[in-house]
Motif scaffolding. Structure first.
Motif, PDB file in Angstrom:
ATOM      1  N   GLY A 115       0.826  -1.080   0.078  1.00  0.00           N
ATOM      2  CA  GLY A 115      -0.021  -0.062  -0.016  1.00  0.00           C
ATOM      3  C   GLY A 115       0.756   1.211  -0.032  1.00  0.00           C
ATOM      4  N   GLY A 116       1.974   1.076  -0.129  1.00  0.00           N
ATOM      5  CA  GLY A 116       2.872   2.321  -0.209  1.00  0.00           C
ATOM      6  C   GLY A 116       2.946   2.957  -1.399  1.00  0.00           C
ATOM      7  N   LYS A 117       4.056   3.281  -1.913  1.00  0.00           N
ATOM      8  CA  LYS A 117       4.184   4.053  -3.239  1.00  0.00           C
ATOM      9  C   LYS A 117       3.863   2.927  -4.261  1.00  0.00           C
ATOM     10  CE  LYS A 117       7.717   6.527  -6.012  1.00  0.00           C
ATOM     11  NZ  LYS A 117       8.091   5.790  -7.111  1.00  0.00           N
ATOM     12  N   LYS A 118       2.997   3.261  -5.092  1.00  0.00           N
ATOM     13  CA  LYS A 118       2.625   2.397  -6.167  1.00  0.00           C
ATOM     14  C   LYS A 118       4.027   1.784  -6.938  1.00  0.00           C
ATOM     15  CE  LYS A 118      -1.930   3.670  -6.796  1.00  0.00           C
ATOM     16  NZ  LYS A 118      -1.944   3.661  -5.277  1.00  0.00           N
ATOM     17  N   TRP A 119       3.892   0.511  -6.848  1.00  0.00           N
ATOM     18  CA  TRP A 119       4.977  -0.149  -7.378  1.00  0.00           C
ATOM     19  C   TRP A 119       4.892  -0.030  -9.032  1.00  0.00           C
ATOM     20  CZ3 TRP A 119       3.967  -4.098 -11.029  1.00  0.00           C
ATOM     21  CH2 TRP A 119       2.752  -4.595 -10.793  1.00  0.00           C
ATOM     22  N   ARG A 120       3.814   0.055  -9.665  1.00  0.00           N
ATOM     23  CA  ARG A 120       3.651   0.169 -11.136  1.00  0.00           C
ATOM     24  C   ARG A 120       4.274   1.541 -11.378  1.00  0.00           C
ATOM     25  NH1 ARG A 120      -0.886  -2.754 -13.537  1.00  0.00           N
ATOM     26  NH2 ARG A 120      -1.976  -3.901 -12.141  1.00  0.00           N
ATOM     27  N   ASP A 121       4.525   2.673 -10.781  1.00  0.00           N
ATOM     28  CA  ASP A 121       5.210   3.577 -11.025  1.00  0.00           C
ATOM     29  C   ASP A 121       6.648   3.443 -11.532  1.00  0.00           C
ATOM     30  OD1 ASP A 121       3.577   5.968  -8.739  1.00  0.00           O
ATOM     31  OD2 ASP A 121       2.924   5.004 -10.511  1.00  0.00           O
ATOM     32  N   ASP A 122       7.247   2.616 -10.764  1.00  0.00           N
ATOM     33  CA  ASP A 122       8.493   2.196 -10.923  1.00  0.00           C
ATOM     34  C   ASP A 122       8.800   0.900 -11.820  1.00  0.00           C
ATOM     35  OD1 ASP A 122       9.329   3.316  -7.688  1.00  0.00           O
ATOM     36  OD2 ASP A 122       9.586   4.334  -9.710  1.00  0.00           O
ATOM     37  N   PHE A 123       7.875   0.113 -12.295  1.00  0.00           N
ATOM     38  CA  PHE A 123       7.777  -1.204 -12.923  1.00  0.00           C
ATOM     39  C   PHE A 123       8.151  -0.822 -14.544  1.00  0.00           C
ATOM     40  CE2 PHE A 123       7.210  -5.679 -13.223  1.00  0.00           C
ATOM     41  CZ  PHE A 123       6.843  -5.836 -14.436  1.00  0.00           C
ATOM     42  N   VAL A 124       9.183  -1.620 -14.988  1.00  0.00           N
ATOM     43  CA  VAL A 124       9.628  -1.465 -16.443  1.00  0.00           C
ATOM     44  C   VAL A 124       9.138  -2.782 -16.784  1.00  0.00           C
ATOM     45  CG1 VAL A 124      11.542  -1.455 -17.757  1.00  0.00           C
ATOM     46  CG2 VAL A 124      11.708  -0.266 -15.563  1.00  0.00           C
ATOM     47  N   GLU A 125       8.149  -2.622 -17.506  1.00  0.00           N
ATOM     48  CA  GLU A 125       7.544  -3.780 -18.535  1.00  0.00           C
ATOM     49  C   GLU A 125       8.519  -4.000 -19.825  1.00  0.00           C
ATOM     50  OE1 GLU A 125       3.505  -4.996 -20.830  1.00  0.00           O
ATOM     51  OE2 GLU A 125       3.400  -3.210 -19.686  1.00  0.00           O
ATOM     52  N   LEU A 126       8.734  -5.178 -19.875  1.00  0.00           N
ATOM     53  CA  LEU A 126       9.741  -5.448 -21.195  1.00  0.00           C
ATOM     54  C   LEU A 126       8.435  -5.736 -22.425  1.00  0.00           C
ATOM     55  CD1 LEU A 126      11.713  -8.404 -19.291  1.00  0.00           C
ATOM     56  CD2 LEU A 126      12.277  -5.839 -20.066  1.00  0.00           C
ATOM     57  N   PRO A 127       9.039  -5.422 -23.529  1.00  0.00           N
ATOM     58  CA  PRO A 127       8.161  -5.591 -24.705  1.00  0.00           C
ATOM     59  C   PRO A 127       7.999  -6.817 -24.961  1.00  0.00           C
ATOM     60  CG  PRO A 127      10.650  -5.040 -25.306  1.00  0.00           C
ATOM     61  CD  PRO A 127      10.386  -5.181 -24.020  1.00  0.00           C
ATOM     62  N   ASN A 128       8.595  -8.039 -24.574  1.00  0.00           N
ATOM     63  CA  ASN A 128       7.870  -9.240 -24.672  1.00  0.00           C
ATOM     64  C   ASN A 128       8.743 -10.136 -23.512  1.00  0.00           C
ATOM     65  OD1 ASN A 128      10.731  -9.671 -25.554  1.00  0.00           O
ATOM     66  ND2 ASN A 128      10.084  -9.452 -27.746  1.00  0.00           N
ATOM     67  N   ILE A 129       8.208 -11.376 -23.247  1.00  0.00           N
ATOM     68  CA  ILE A 129       8.789 -12.257 -22.331  1.00  0.00           C
ATOM     69  C   ILE A 129      10.290 -12.413 -22.655  1.00  0.00           C
ATOM     70  CG2 ILE A 129       8.618 -14.327 -20.986  1.00  0.00           C
ATOM     71  CD1 ILE A 129       6.062 -12.372 -20.720  1.00  0.00           C
ATOM     72  N   GLN A 130      11.096 -12.462 -21.629  1.00  0.00           N
ATOM     73  CA  GLN A 130      12.542 -12.700 -21.762  1.00  0.00           C
ATOM     74  C   GLN A 130      12.872 -13.799 -20.731  1.00  0.00           C
ATOM     75  OE1 GLN A 130      14.946  -9.205 -21.987  1.00  0.00           O
ATOM     76  NE2 GLN A 130      13.593  -8.181 -23.319  1.00  0.00           N
ATOM     77  N   GLN A 131      14.023 -14.533 -21.203  1.00  0.00           N
ATOM     78  CA  GLN A 131      14.518 -15.395 -20.073  1.00  0.00           C
ATOM     79  C   GLN A 131      15.593 -14.913 -19.394  1.00  0.00           C
ATOM     80  OE1 GLN A 131      15.237 -19.159 -22.168  1.00  0.00           O
ATOM     81  NE2 GLN A 131      13.374 -19.993 -21.312  1.00  0.00           N
ATOM     82  N   VAL A 132      15.730 -15.013 -18.059  1.00  0.00           N
ATOM     83  CA  VAL A 132      16.704 -14.492 -17.309  1.00  0.00           C
ATOM     84  C   VAL A 132      17.549 -15.756 -16.618  1.00  0.00           C
ATOM     85  CG1 VAL A 132      17.522 -13.083 -15.326  1.00  0.00           C
ATOM     86  CG2 VAL A 132      15.765 -12.195 -16.940  1.00  0.00           C
ATOM     87  N   HIS A 133      18.666 -15.924 -16.763  1.00  0.00           N
ATOM     88  CA  HIS A 133      19.395 -16.878 -15.950  1.00  0.00           C
ATOM     89  C   HIS A 133      19.682 -16.599 -14.478  1.00  0.00           C
ATOM     90  CE1 HIS A 133      22.758 -19.599 -14.457  1.00  0.00           C
ATOM     91  NE2 HIS A 133      22.079 -20.455 -15.033  1.00  0.00           N
ATOM     92  N   ALA A 134      19.331 -17.396 -13.509  1.00  0.00           N
ATOM     93  CA  ALA A 134      19.403 -17.380 -11.980  1.00  0.00           C
ATOM     94  C   ALA A 134      20.035 -18.460 -11.299  1.00  0.00           C
ATOM     95  CB  ALA A 134      18.057 -17.167 -11.308  1.00  0.00           C
ATOM     96  N   GLU A 135      21.441 -18.429 -10.818  1.00  0.00           N
ATOM     97  CA  GLU A 135      22.107 -19.494 -10.167  1.00  0.00           C
ATOM     98  C   GLU A 135      21.170 -20.130  -9.052  1.00  0.00           C
ATOM     99  OE1 GLU A 135      25.053 -20.079 -12.941  1.00  0.00           O
ATOM    100  OE2 GLU A 135      24.919 -21.145 -10.888  1.00  0.00           O
TER     101      GLU A 135
END
Length: 192
Positions: A115-135
């Motif tokens: 309920g704090g600062k709206k997270w959508r204000d800072d959210f960066v939507e990617l143009p399409n779904i991307q894969q990110v590698h995570a160890e």
């Protein structure tokens, strides 16, 4: 008979009492018209604490304030229509108080929570779904390292992500699964 009030005084008293009751009911109903009530109690996360207010305004009296992580059960919320555009929540207890004609307490989540600062204000939507590698990675309810872990994955894998938020703690991704949940009105999870 001298002690009995005149007919005009009785009418005036009834008139003013009716006006007072009517005006209080109208004022107390204003916020209910804009209140978003959940179908059932919902748990929200306040990783940096919350402020309990006497009214749905930043300038109203502070009843209690905490800086510690909290999980709060609420019945719904009201968006403050002033320039601050903050969300104020009501607990089930406060909702019962309001239904009895008493003033409810309002919960304002400190920055970083649902309920704090709206997270959508800072959210960066990617143009399409991307894969990110995570160890390895952690799944959180909110983009904060101090938020409770939903799950910790210790195996290396690729994650389909729809976007991200950069915070003081680093970058938090939102998976394509969470992005779909968001479109269904459900709270998304964040991946760190």
């Amino acid at each position: 008979m001298k002690n009995l009030p005149s007919y005009s005084k009785v009418l005036a008293t009834i008139f003013f009492a009716t006006c007072f009751i009517w005006s209080n009911n109208v004022l107390s109903q204003d916020w209910r018209d804009l209140f978003h009530k959940y179908h059932s109690t919902k748990e929200i996360i306040a990783p940096n604490g919350f402020i309990l207010k006497s009214s749905h305004s930043v300038d109203s009296k502070t009843i209690k304030e905490t800086n510690e992580y909290a999980e709060i059960k609420v019945i719904g919320y009201l968006e403050n229509l002033n320039s601050d555009r903050l969300r104020f929540y009501i607990s089930k207890w406060s909702w019962k108080q309001a239904s009895k004609g008493r003033n409810p307490n309002w919960i304002l989540i400190k920055s970083g929570g649902n309920g704090g600062k709206k997270w959508r204000d800072d959210f960066v939507e990617l143009p399409n779904i991307q894969q990110v590698h995570a160890e390895t990675h952690m799944i959180k309810k909110v983009p904060s390292l101090y938020a409770k872990d939903v799950k910790i994955i210790t195996t290396s894998e690729y994650i389909n992500v729809a976007g991200y938020i950069n915070s003081e703690d680093g970058r938090f991704y939102m998976s394509d699964w969470s992005w779909r949940r968001l479109s269904e009105g459900k709270d998304p999870k964040r991946i760190f």
